[in-house]
Design a protein around this motif. Structure first.
Motif, mmCIF file in Angstrom:
data_model
loop_
_atom_site.group_PDB
_atom_site.id
_atom_site.type_symbol
_atom_site.label_atom_id
_atom_site.label_comp_id
_atom_site.label_asym_id
_atom_site.label_seq_id
_atom_site.Cartn_x
_atom_site.Cartn_y
_atom_site.Cartn_z
ATOM 1 N N GLN A 156 0.846 -1.205 0.000
ATOM 2 C CA GLN A 156 0.000 0.000 0.000
ATOM 3 C C GLN A 156 0.879 1.252 0.000
ATOM 4 O O GLN A 156 0.726 2.126 -0.837
ATOM 5 C CB GLN A 156 -0.937 0.018 1.204
ATOM 6 N N ASP A 157 1.799 1.298 0.963
ATOM 7 C CA ASP A 157 2.702 2.444 1.013
ATOM 8 C C ASP A 157 3.945 2.195 0.166
ATOM 9 O O ASP A 157 4.741 3.101 -0.058
ATOM 10 C CB ASP A 157 3.099 2.725 2.458
ATOM 11 N N THR A 158 4.102 0.965 -0.261
ATOM 12 C CA THR A 158 5.236 0.674 -1.133
ATOM 13 C C THR A 158 4.705 0.074 -2.429
ATOM 14 O O THR A 158 3.636 -0.514 -2.459
ATOM 15 C CB THR A 158 6.180 -0.383 -0.520
ATOM 16 N N ASP A 159 5.443 0.281 -3.494
ATOM 17 C CA ASP A 159 5.273 -0.552 -4.669
ATOM 18 C C ASP A 159 6.657 -1.123 -4.923
ATOM 19 O O ASP A 159 7.524 -1.019 -4.068
ATOM 20 C CB ASP A 159 4.710 0.247 -5.858
ATOM 21 N N ALA A 160 6.879 -1.701 -6.067
ATOM 22 C CA ALA A 160 8.163 -2.366 -6.270
ATOM 23 C C ALA A 160 9.282 -1.390 -6.603
ATOM 24 O O ALA A 160 10.252 -1.738 -7.252
ATOM 25 C CB ALA A 160 8.032 -3.425 -7.353
ATOM 26 N N THR A 161 9.137 -0.132 -6.139
ATOM 27 C CA THR A 161 10.189 0.849 -6.413
ATOM 28 C C THR A 161 10.714 1.500 -5.131
ATOM 29 O O THR A 161 11.402 2.507 -5.194
ATOM 30 C CB THR A 161 9.692 1.969 -7.346
ATOM 31 N N MET A 162 10.353 0.949 -3.969
ATOM 32 C CA MET A 162 10.726 1.595 -2.708
ATOM 33 C C MET A 162 11.792 0.784 -1.971
ATOM 34 O O MET A 162 11.579 -0.381 -1.636
ATOM 35 C CB MET A 162 9.498 1.734 -1.800
ATOM 36 N N THR A 163 12.907 1.439 -1.686
ATOM 37 C CA THR A 163 13.936 0.801 -0.865
ATOM 38 C C THR A 163 13.660 1.145 0.596
ATOM 39 O O THR A 163 12.889 2.071 0.879
ATOM 40 C CB THR A 163 15.334 1.320 -1.234
ATOM 41 N N PRO A 164 14.293 0.448 1.540
ATOM 42 C CA PRO A 164 14.104 0.814 2.951
ATOM 43 C C PRO A 164 14.558 2.243 3.218
ATOM 44 O O PRO A 164 14.002 2.925 4.085
ATOM 45 C CB PRO A 164 14.982 -0.183 3.707
ATOM 46 N N ILE A 165 15.550 2.700 2.456
ATOM 47 C CA ILE A 165 16.038 4.077 2.642
ATOM 48 C C ILE A 165 14.952 5.052 2.197
ATOM 49 O O ILE A 165 14.683 6.058 2.856
ATOM 50 C CB ILE A 165 17.335 4.308 1.812
ATOM 51 N N ASP A 166 14.280 4.731 1.083
ATOM 52 C CA ASP A 166 13.172 5.575 0.617
ATOM 53 C C ASP A 166 12.075 5.648 1.671
ATOM 54 O O ASP A 166 11.347 6.631 1.761
ATOM 55 C CB ASP A 166 12.563 5.001 -0.675
ATOM 56 N N LEU A 167 11.935 4.572 2.445
ATOM 57 C CA LEU A 167 10.874 4.509 3.462
ATOM 58 C C LEU A 167 11.312 5.141 4.784
ATOM 59 O O LEU A 167 10.596 5.025 5.776
ATOM 60 C CB LEU A 167 10.465 3.049 3.697
ATOM 61 N N GLN A 168 12.483 5.761 4.780
ATOM 62 C CA GLN A 168 13.057 6.328 6.006
ATOM 63 C C GLN A 168 13.220 5.242 7.066
ATOM 64 O O GLN A 168 12.988 5.457 8.254
ATOM 65 C CB GLN A 168 12.169 7.458 6.547
ATOM 66 N N MET A 169 13.584 4.059 6.623
ATOM 67 C CA MET A 169 13.767 2.950 7.561
ATOM 68 C C MET A 169 15.231 2.507 7.577
ATOM 69 O O MET A 169 15.543 1.334 7.729
ATOM 70 C CB MET A 169 12.852 1.778 7.185
ATOM 71 N N ASP A 170 16.119 3.487 7.449
ATOM 72 C CA ASP A 170 17.557 3.191 7.447
ATOM 73 C C ASP A 170 17.967 2.362 8.667
ATOM 74 O O ASP A 170 18.870 1.529 8.588
ATOM 75 C CB ASP A 170 18.388 4.479 7.474
ATOM 76 N N TRP A 171 17.254 2.595 9.785
ATOM 77 C CA TRP A 171 17.588 1.919 11.043
ATOM 78 C C TRP A 171 17.544 0.400 10.954
ATOM 79 O O TRP A 171 18.196 -0.296 11.712
ATOM 80 C CB TRP A 171 16.664 2.388 12.170
ATOM 81 N N ILE A 172 16.774 -0.111 9.985
ATOM 82 C CA ILE A 172 16.626 -1.574 9.936
ATOM 83 C C ILE A 172 17.644 -2.217 8.995
ATOM 84 O O ILE A 172 17.733 -3.442 8.895
ATOM 85 C CB ILE A 172 15.186 -1.969 9.544
ATOM 86 N N VAL A 173 18.418 -1.402 8.296
ATOM 87 C CA VAL A 173 19.389 -1.948 7.353
ATOM 88 C C VAL A 173 20.748 -2.073 8.038
ATOM 89 O O VAL A 173 21.366 -1.075 8.398
ATOM 90 C CB VAL A 173 19.503 -1.061 6.099
ATOM 91 N N SER A 174 21.181 -3.296 8.210
ATOM 92 C CA SER A 174 22.442 -3.536 8.918
ATOM 93 C C SER A 174 23.621 -3.024 8.094
ATOM 94 O O SER A 174 23.722 -3.279 6.897
ATOM 95 C CB SER A 174 22.605 -5.044 9.161
#
Lengths: 1003, 91
Positions: A868-886
């Motif tokens: 819903q908030d993502t389609d197949a073009t969103m990275t975790p960084i785009d989602l402001q979820m940098d914290w979850i990327v090791s």
């Protein structure tokens, strides 16, 4: 119109069984065994429809599935009515109601007939040329063009009939039960092969079954009698299944064929109840023998389309099979011997043959001499140059052909007739062969395309293989079938064949006329009104490929796929272009061979059976408690639970408030659950999730984000470490199957060295999520033995426990931002535990909430929903979820893609919160987001992905993706709507409880 | 619709299987050491040939096993079926 052209004693018609039917509101009578076409002809009705483009009157032209003109609207009710039914195929039954198509107000007086007069300004490509200009006018033309397009009417209500699909496996499938098909079936079945013989007609024997003159004999017996004995014999064979009224629609690779078996269309309506109408047979045959016969060619001359003009073979069939004469004063027009057989049938029955016009200058066959003996005029070396009559042919004029056949010479002779039989030779029916991928070759002697290279284990026999004489058919059928099926012995020894006809033919694709081509209407495609003139025009305008000419002129694009005229189109093209026939190839024959009803295609997959429906173990409770449901994948999920007089918005607002103020309960059973075990389970999770898993303690839960190898977010969910080598992963409801498949893919193909086992346990557990400040009290009442204190049972941990005697797992995880417990228990106990929770929560205003409230609550917390908030073009960084990327992990799926030049760009669409200037204004999901409304064209920066009115914040909140949105915090943007522009401010996507204090809130 | 001889279950109809694209493209062991172009080569570039093509297939509605086939794309004839990790028997 009240003439009776029926005579006694015909092959197929039962004269003791009279049937009444209605055509164009008039009642007629026919007999059992009649097709609608034969019954109409018996009543001297030729005019049955109007042509597609010029609305010219058209009559019955053939006696089979190749019919281009006599296509009618069957049934007059709104549920069963069916367009484009071939009158030549439909068998009459008591109460049949049919009408003409493409005419208004009636077939006798059709306003559209004006197009015939306007035809000089309606050439090929008329629509392409005219309505392209001016461009902006298309909208105005469209309405009128659409109105005049299409043949017939479609039903407006659901189809009341039953259809089904059936698989059939056999050793040998034989398509076509003409003489060669019958012989092949006998040889195959008698040699112990499981054989299926199908034919589109209601009877067996093809055209030889009414070949009953002294001039056609097999082993001293009249051909039809010989064949009858053969049919009689094969109908007793054990290994042979025979299906009539079964038309093969498609011949795919690997000898996979689709056929439609017509079971009830010939029965009176009152005998059809509860019976299957059509059956789609899905046939897998080890070997396929095509014996599909040949289709007679018409001849192309001026006004060759008038009602009363038929194929000569069709005339013979109506006479011999149905006992119907097509006219009282017949003329035959031919370039080969076929028409003489028709003439013979007429002579035998005492039907008047006024004359035979033959293109050939010399004719030398026994039959032709016999015909001459009967004082029938034969005009040798002549051609028809024009026909007369409007709604029925009344006469024609003929002229002599020049030696080279390119011109007409001498004086015009006028002849009268009420019916004209034409024969331009035969076209082998290679449609199915080419569908299967077979390659054709062109035979110059008689201008036919015949099978050349077989793509699978199959064989063509009889006239579809180009064997057009009885002698060739019988001899070659035996030889080739023996070889093909590897048979040594057959009942067939030597054949003594007597025929009255020869193979000689004078082929002229477009017959010359005394008029210039521009003044003629020589139809090549009758259904689509494509003339020889149109084809030549297309060539003049530069079209060369047969496929292009086809599309430009629409030749062969009708419901009959040009079964009659395609060869002439090819012939005219190669003559005009000066190329050799065969070089162009043919246009592509595509399935289905004859049109299929939608019912046949879908079979039983309608209504409740259209798709699988998955219900949770608690589904019945939701139904009882007035839940509205939403489809999520195949699942039915409770959407919201409206109370009396509550609308959706009111219900969701109430549910959302209760979940935060007291307690909410959600059925989360649909979430995908994958059981992961093995000594490398931790390493595996390390590789598939973006964050680190090795250090997750037993008994703890962690949220994980899964990417595709391209770095885009694929799925998310909480995974719990149950034991040293045992995890349970949850996935999104819709993504469960795909995630499992993806994980299996990596395990089996990239990392086979890992000791990991996956199994889907989605359906094994019911999942009940209790949230809100009172949730702890509620679950403590349901499971009194478990210590729910924050110290013993903190957020993001799990406990194995029991409810009564039944083991269950409780996870303290939250998708709402509230303190929240998820009880996972064996599915069949789901409903009773749910009820226990409801009972325990009574005093705490426990409120069941559905997916809509769940979405609202998570949006308040800025939690994303994948898809819903993502389609197949969103990275975790785009989602402001940098914290979850090791940053520490060496590798995980998609890691490398996160720093490709494209994914590190600053102006990618990024997830942000949006707040409206007016807090009461709720944005529309999907609405576009812009910055500058004055610029033209307006630059779209992104769109709104989630939007709600939050009852807990008392304002409208939204999530959206905006180009470079991360850096826009506090910036004003505009959502342009149809009648207003909405001002919004970019905000942090977390709207509520940024510190997460509610997870441990105490009341 | 063609028939595929699953190396674990035997001959089944195509509708039981799911196609998984070109075979023998190994995931790089050390993705971090690749340039953008090298990574893009692995990620995006696939052949689409007329003739014998090596493909991954999954018996999705059967044993759920992945395996490879060699299929002639011009006529759908399957020249070989072989397990993951094995080498094709045809060229």
């Amino acid at each position: 119109m009240s003439k009776n052209l029926r005579f006694k004693s015909s092959k197929l018609v039962d004269e003791t069984y009279r049937i009444s039917f209605k055509f164009n509101n008039k009642t007629y009578f026919g007999y059992k065994g009649d097709t609608l076409a034969s019954a109409l002809l018996a009543n001297d009705v030729h005019l049955v429809g109007r042509s597609f483009k010029y609305h010219r009157p058209r009559g019955i032209m053939t006696a089979g599935s190749e019919e281009p003109n006599a296509i009618i609207q069957l049934h007059d009710n709104t549920s069963r009515t069916e367009p484009n039914v071939r009158a030549t195929e439909i068998e009459i039954y008591e109460g049949l109601v049919a009408s003409s198509q493409n005419c208004w107000p009636s077939v006798n007086f059709d306003i559209g007939g004006i197009n015939n007069i306007l035809s000089p300004i309606l050439p090929a490509g008329f629509y392409y040329k005219t309505f392209m200009w001016p461009k902006s006018f298309w909208e105005k033309y469209e309405y009128f063009i659409r109105k005049s397009a299409g043949l017939g009417k479609s039903p407006k209500e659901a189809d009341p009939d039953i259809y089904e699909h059936k698989y059939i496996h056999c050793d040998v499938l034989i398509i076509g039960a003409g003489i060669s098909g019958i012989m092949a079936a006998k040889m195959s079945a008698k040699n112990g092969l499981k054989t299926l013989l199908v034919d589109e007609k209601s009877f067996l024997g093809g055209s030889s079954i009414y070949d009953n003159s002294e001039f056609s004999k097999i082993n001293n017996q009249i051909t039809s009698s010989w064949l009858e004995k053969e049919i009689n014999e094969i109908s007793k064979l054990e290994n042979l299944e025979i299906k009539t009224r079964t038309s093969v629609a498609a011949f795919h690779g690997y000898n996979f064929l689709l056929a439609r078996e017509n079971l009830t269309d010939h029965l009176p309506m009152n005998q059809r109840e509860n019976k299957i109408r059509h059956r789609l047979l899905k046939i897998r045959a080890k070997k396929v023998i095509s014996a599909t016969g040949a289709i007679e060619r018409p001849l192309i001359f001026d006004n060759n389309d008038r009602p009363g003009v038929l194929l000569s073979s069709a005339m013979k069939k109506y006479i011999d099979l149905y006992g119907v004469a097509c006219g009282e004063n017949n003329i035959l027009f031919t370039n080969n011997d076929t028409a003489y057989e028709t003439a013979m049938s007429m002579v035998q029955r005492g039907i008047k043959v006024n004359a035979i016009i033959d293109n050939r200058e010399e004719i030398d066959s026994k039959l032709s001499y016999e015909i001459e003996k009967n004082n029938i005029r034969i005009f040798k070396g002549y051609t028809v140059v024009d026909t007369y009559g409007y709604k029925r042919i009344s006469g024609l004029s003929i002229m002599e052909l020049s030696k080279d056949g390119q011109k007409v010479i001498g004086k015009k002779i006028k002849l009268s007739c009420d019916s004209l039989g034409v024969s331009g030779g035969w076209t082998p029916a290679v449609h199915l062969f080419t569908q299967s991928g077979g390659k054709l070759k062109f035979r110059d002697d008689d201008q036919v395309f015949i099978p050349n290279k077989y793509p699978s284990d199959q064989l063509s026999i009889g006239s579809c293989n180009g064997d057009l004489s009885l002698e060739e058919i019988t001899t070659n059928t035996i030889l080739s079938v023996k070889k093909f099926l590897n048979i040594n012995n057959t009942d067939y020894k030597t054949f003594e064949i007597i025929t009255g006809i020869n193979k000689s033919k004078r082929n002229i694709w477009l017959l010359p006329s005394d008029k210039i081509l521009g003044k003629t209407k020589s139809f090549v495609d009758y259904q689509n009104d494509a003339t020889a003139k149109d084809i030549k025009l297309a060539l003049r305008e530069g079209f060369r490929s047969i496929e292009h000419v086809k599309r430009y002129t629409t030749t062969g694009m009708g419901t009959d796929q040009g079964k009659l005229g395609n060869m002439h189109a090819l012939g005219i093209i190669s003559e005009t272009a000066g190329t050799k026939m065969g070089e162009h190839g043919t246009t592509t024959f595509r399935p289905p061979y004859t049109p299929l009803t939608f019912g046949t295609i879908v079979g039983r997959n309608v209504g409740k059976f259209f798709d699988i429906v998955r219900r949770t173990p608690i589904h019945d409770w939701h139904v009882t408690n007035n839940a509205k449901f939403e489809n999520v994948g195949q699942w039915k999920r409770a959407w919201y639970y409206p109370k009396v007089n509550e609308n959706m918005n009111q219900a969701v607002q109430r549910e959302s408030k209760a979940a935060r103020d007291s307690a909410g309960i959600l059925d989360a059973s649909t979430l995908g659950k994958i059981d992961i075990q093995g000594t490398d389970a931790s390493e595996f999770l390390n590789r598939v999730y973006t964050n680190a898993w090795s250090k997750l303690a037993i008994g703890k839960c962690r949220y994980g984000l899964m990417l595709n190898e391209d770095g885009m977010v694929y799925d998310d969910g909480v995974t719990t470490r149950l034991d040293e080598n045992h995890y349970i992963m949850t996935t999104t409801t819709g993504g469960a199957a795909n995630v499992l498949e993806k994980l299996e893919d990596y395990l089996q193909t990239e990392w086979p060295e890992l000791d990991v086992y996956l199994s889907s346990v989605t359906d094994h557990y019911a999942t009940i999520s209790v949230c809100g400040p009172h949730s702890k009290k509620i679950v403590s009442k349901v499971i009194p033995d478990l210590d729910f204190s924050d110290e013993k049972f903190p957020h993001m941990s799990f406990k194995n426990t029991k409810i009564g005697q039944i083991k269950c797992r409780v996870m303290r995880i939250s998708f709402t931002g509230e303190q929240s417990y998820e009880i996972n228990i064996q599915s069949n106990y789901g409903k009773s535990v749910w009820k226990k929770c409801m009972e325990a929560g009574k005093d705490f205003n426990i409120t069941p909430y559905g997916t809509e409230t769940m979405h609202l609550l998570r949006a308040e917390k800025g939690f994303i929903i994948v898809g819903q908030d993502t389609d197949a073009t969103m990275t975790p960084i785009d989602l402001q979820m940098d914290w979850i990327v090791s940053k520490k992990k060496y590798d995980f799926i998609g890691k490398r893609s996160l720093y490709r030049s494209d994914t590190i760009k600053d102006d990618r669409k990024q997830l942000v919160g949006l707040l409206t200037e007016n807090p009461e204004e709720v944005l529309e999901e999907g609405a576009q987001i812009v910055a500058d409304i004055k610029k033209s064209p307006i630059e779209m920066l992104g769109h709104v992905t989630s939007s709600y009115y939050s009852p807990n914040l008392n304002k409208s909140i939204a999530l959206g993706v905006v180009k470079g949105g991360k850096k826009m915090l506090g910036q004003k943007l505009i959502i342009p709507m149809e009648n207003k522009n909405i001002n919004v401010t970019v905000a942090d996507p977390v709207f509520l409880d940024k510190k997460g204090e509610r997870l441990n809130a105490k009341l | 619709m063609f028939l595929i001889n699953c190396p674990f279950c035997g001959e089944r109809e195509q509708s039981e299987f799911k196609a998984g694209g070109e075979a023998h493209i190994e995931r790089p062991k050390q993705p971090t050491e690749l340039s953008d172009d090298e990574w893009a080569e692995f990620l995006f570039m696939r052949k689409n040939i007329k003739g014998v093509q090596f493909e991954r297939w999954n018996h999705a509605h059967g044993c759920r096993k992945w395996f490879n086939i060699a299929r002639d794309t011009s006529n759908d004839q399957i020249k070989a079926v072989y397990k993951m990790g094995e080498k094709p028997t045809v060229k």
